[in-house]
Design a protein around this motif. Sequence first.
Motif, PDB file in Angstrom:
ATOM      1  N   ALA A  37      39.216  40.339  40.599  1.00  0.00           N
ATOM      2  CA  ALA A  37      38.970  40.268  39.400  1.00  0.00           C
ATOM      3  C   ALA A  37      38.131  39.170  38.874  1.00  0.00           C
ATOM      4  O   ALA A  37      37.077  39.981  37.985  1.00  0.00           O
ATOM      5  N   ALA A  38      37.502  38.578  39.630  1.00  0.00           N
ATOM      6  CA  ALA A  38      35.902  38.084  38.570  1.00  0.00           C
ATOM      7  C   ALA A  38      34.530  38.677  39.099  1.00  0.00           C
ATOM      8  O   ALA A  38      33.958  38.637  38.555  1.00  0.00           O
ATOM      9  N   ALA A  39      35.544  39.659  39.927  1.00  0.00           N
ATOM     10  CA  ALA A  39      33.919  40.082  40.740  1.00  0.00           C
ATOM     11  C   ALA A  39      33.739  41.534  39.471  1.00  0.00           C
ATOM     12  O   ALA A  39      32.317  41.685  38.794  1.00  0.00           O
ATOM     13  N   ALA A  40      34.838  42.255  39.669  1.00  0.00           N
ATOM     14  CA  ALA A  40      34.771  43.539  38.460  1.00  0.00           C
ATOM     15  C   ALA A  40      34.685  42.113  36.727  1.00  0.00           C
ATOM     16  O   ALA A  40      33.960  43.411  36.323  1.00  0.00           O
ATOM     17  N   GLU A  41      35.007  41.708  36.607  1.00  0.00           N
ATOM     18  CA  GLU A  41      35.137  41.111  34.830  1.00  0.00           C
ATOM     19  C   GLU A  41      32.925  40.913  35.231  1.00  0.00           C
ATOM     20  O   GLU A  41      32.480  41.295  33.852  1.00  0.00           O
ATOM     21  N   GLU A  42      32.288  40.239  36.159  1.00  0.00           N
ATOM     22  CA  GLU A  42      31.016  40.237  36.300  1.00  0.00           C
ATOM     23  C   GLU A  42      29.942  41.421  36.176  1.00  0.00           C
ATOM     24  O   GLU A  42      28.751  41.502  36.335  1.00  0.00           O
ATOM     25  N   GLY A  43      31.233  42.748  36.847  1.00  0.00           N
ATOM     26  CA  GLY A  43      29.760  44.335  37.279  1.00  0.00           C
ATOM     27  C   GLY A  43      29.722  43.878  38.509  1.00  0.00           C
ATOM     28  O   GLY A  43      29.058  45.040  38.552  1.00  0.00           O
ATOM     29  N   CYS A  44      30.554  43.177  39.642  1.00  0.00           N
ATOM     30  CA  CYS A  44      29.769  43.633  40.731  1.00  0.00           C
ATOM     31  C   CYS A  44      30.409  43.461  41.627  1.00  0.00           C
ATOM     32  O   CYS A  44      32.721  44.008  41.158  1.00  0.00           O
ATOM     33  N   GLU A  45      30.430  43.450  42.428  1.00  0.00           N
ATOM     34  CA  GLU A  45      30.559  44.312  44.247  1.00  0.00           C
ATOM     35  C   GLU A  45      31.945  42.824  45.002  1.00  0.00           C
ATOM     36  O   GLU A  45      30.567  42.361  45.213  1.00  0.00           O
ATOM     37  N   VAL A  46      33.172  43.241  45.952  1.00  0.00           N
ATOM     38  CA  VAL A  46      32.464  42.031  46.545  1.00  0.00           C
ATOM     39  C   VAL A  46      33.955  42.399  48.102  1.00  0.00           C
ATOM     40  O   VAL A  46      34.738  43.559  48.104  1.00  0.00           O
ATOM     41  N   ARG A  47      33.851  42.291  49.017  1.00  0.00           N
ATOM     42  CA  ARG A  47      34.195  42.380  50.574  1.00  0.00           C
ATOM     43  C   ARG A  47      34.493  41.857  51.261  1.00  0.00           C
ATOM     44  O   ARG A  47      33.442  41.111  51.380  1.00  0.00           O
ATOM     45  N   VAL A  48      35.984  41.538  51.812  1.00  0.00           N
ATOM     46  CA  VAL A  48      36.358  40.871  51.931  1.00  0.00           C
ATOM     47  C   VAL A  48      36.527  41.153  54.137  1.00  0.00           C
ATOM     48  O   VAL A  48      37.234  42.377  53.971  1.00  0.00           O
ATOM     49  N   THR A  49      35.721  40.014  54.878  1.00  0.00           N
ATOM     50  CA  THR A  49      35.592  40.771  56.204  1.00  0.00           C
ATOM     51  C   THR A  49      36.431  39.858  56.941  1.00  0.00           C
ATOM     52  O   THR A  49      35.958  38.570  57.308  1.00  0.00           O
ATOM     53  N   GLU A  50      37.785  39.253  57.568  1.00  0.00           N
ATOM     54  CA  GLU A  50      38.413  38.451  58.758  1.00  0.00           C
ATOM     55  C   GLU A  50      36.886  38.427  60.164  1.00  0.00           C
ATOM     56  O   GLU A  50      37.011  39.568  60.092  1.00  0.00           O
ATOM     57  N   GLU A  51      36.428  37.314  60.025  1.00  0.00           N
ATOM     58  CA  GLU A  51      35.942  36.719  61.348  1.00  0.00           C
ATOM     59  C   GLU A  51      36.587  35.993  62.034  1.00  0.00           C
ATOM     60  O   GLU A  51      36.018  36.621  63.533  1.00  0.00           O
ATOM     61  N   SER A  52      37.650  35.698  61.774  1.00  0.00           N
ATOM     62  CA  SER A  52      38.362  35.054  62.879  1.00  0.00           C
ATOM     63  C   SER A  52      40.255  34.631  62.642  1.00  0.00           C
ATOM     64  O   SER A  52      40.050  34.027  61.458  1.00  0.00           O
ATOM     65  N   CYS A  53      40.914  34.265  63.160  1.00  0.00           N
ATOM     66  CA  CYS A  53      42.723  34.143  62.861  1.00  0.00           C
ATOM     67  C   CYS A  53      43.329  34.091  63.610  1.00  0.00           C
ATOM     68  O   CYS A  53      43.135  34.637  64.870  1.00  0.00           O
ATOM     69  N   SER A  54      43.529  32.845  63.952  1.00  0.00           N
ATOM     70  CA  SER A  54      44.653  32.143  64.602  1.00  0.00           C
ATOM     71  C   SER A  54      45.784  31.846  64.417  1.00  0.00           C
ATOM     72  O   SER A  54      45.787  31.150  63.156  1.00  0.00           O
ATOM     73  N   GLY A  55      46.812  32.650  64.537  1.00  0.00           N
ATOM     74  CA  GLY A  55      48.458  31.830  64.583  1.00  0.00           C
ATOM     75  C   GLY A  55      48.318  30.471  64.758  1.00  0.00           C
ATOM     76  O   GLY A  55      47.906  29.717  65.788  1.00  0.00           O
ATOM     77  N   ASP A  56      49.870  29.306  64.493  1.00  0.00           N
ATOM     78  CA  ASP A  56      49.984  28.487  64.877  1.00  0.00           C
ATOM     79  C   ASP A  56      50.419  28.404  66.645  1.00  0.00           C
ATOM     80  O   ASP A  56      50.525  29.230  67.386  1.00  0.00           O
TER      81      ASP A  56
END
Length: 399
Positions: free
Chosen positions: A302-321
């Motif tokens: 939402a913040a990127a769209a308001e500023e006319g920017c783009e965003v990409r989100v990448t998971e680099e690591s994730c571990s469960g309990d």
Amino acid sequence: MTSAQVLLEEIADVGRDRVRGGYSRHVFDAAETELRTWFRERASGLGLHVEDDQNGNMWAWWTEPGPGAVVTGSHLDSVPGGGAFDGPLGVVSALSAVQALQAKGFAPGKPLAIVVFAEEEGGRFGVPCLGSRLLTGALEAGTARALRDPDGVTFAEAAAAAGLDPDRLGRDDEALGRIGCFVELHVEQGRGLIDLGSPIAVGSTVIAHGRWRFSFTGQGNHAGATLLGDRRDPMLPAAEVVAAARRIARSVPQARATVGRIVPNPGGTNVIASTVDLWLDARVPGSGVRSLVEDIAEAARAAAAEEGCEVRVTEESCSGDVVFDSGLRDELATLLGGVPALPTGAGHDAAILAGHVPTAMLYVRNPTGISHAPEEFAEPADVDGGAAALVTVLEQLCR
């Protein structure tokens, strides 16, 4: 016997960070390589056979390598500007414990090894517990080879420069199959033992956690010549992620969300950035960590769209309990006189191994309650008390 405290003092000048304070020791850099050489010499001096596995983890064997081995150890790398105890305490305690057992004339009835895992902090290539993830197959070798450090060097290139074969990176069934159990001693990274009034605890759980990269793209431009209404500045939505992480995490019980690293490009004071990368560390007990990150990502979009920017989100690591082996945990607690069991929000190589072999942790009190910073500390008496506890544990497990 050389105490754990004395061993810590031997490496106290290696990797000091004159800018940040504390220590910066990252996998295969000059400081971490010097520590590897120090460990090899110290372990060899005890008559241990030292070898590197295919993923850059170091193993020092008291006996012939074999199945059912009792393994202890930790890591020697640090976060940027980290403390003196996170990682090295477990390594020096293991060396001191082996020397103490040898002085007693103890003969292990099982194979016994000290391990030093590579890149536990992810301080150079971004993925925590890289050595143990590769060992267990939790991280694909191709993904690891392609990781890049801030200077653009790939992990494959760094591994090759360190004498490893990048094509052999990956799950190591031979090394993994030798481990009968793993016990990692570590300085506590919080206030649990302060509140409990105990110098030692055994680990109970590690909460789910991961790292995500947010990459914002806007338009680079002149800071003085570009009117505010004409800007597409990726720093603004990046700043929203910092605020949203705290705001949203507060609504989730026991959640922790942190932005500890932001990299604008090109990074000039009088330049509107063209891109901004930031890294989110998120931790939530149970299964809610990805849901928390998705809520933060929605705020970023939402913040990127308001500023006319783009965003990409990448998971680099994730571990469960992670729940450590209850039988081993209770055995260690009883051996050490009924010490308490302690949960943690900090990740460890032990947590990666816990899904494959019986694993336990020993925590040593940190009177500051601060970690990943120069103020991290453990009293000399507690350092040596932790090593003594490890002697007791190894002697029993190796009978």
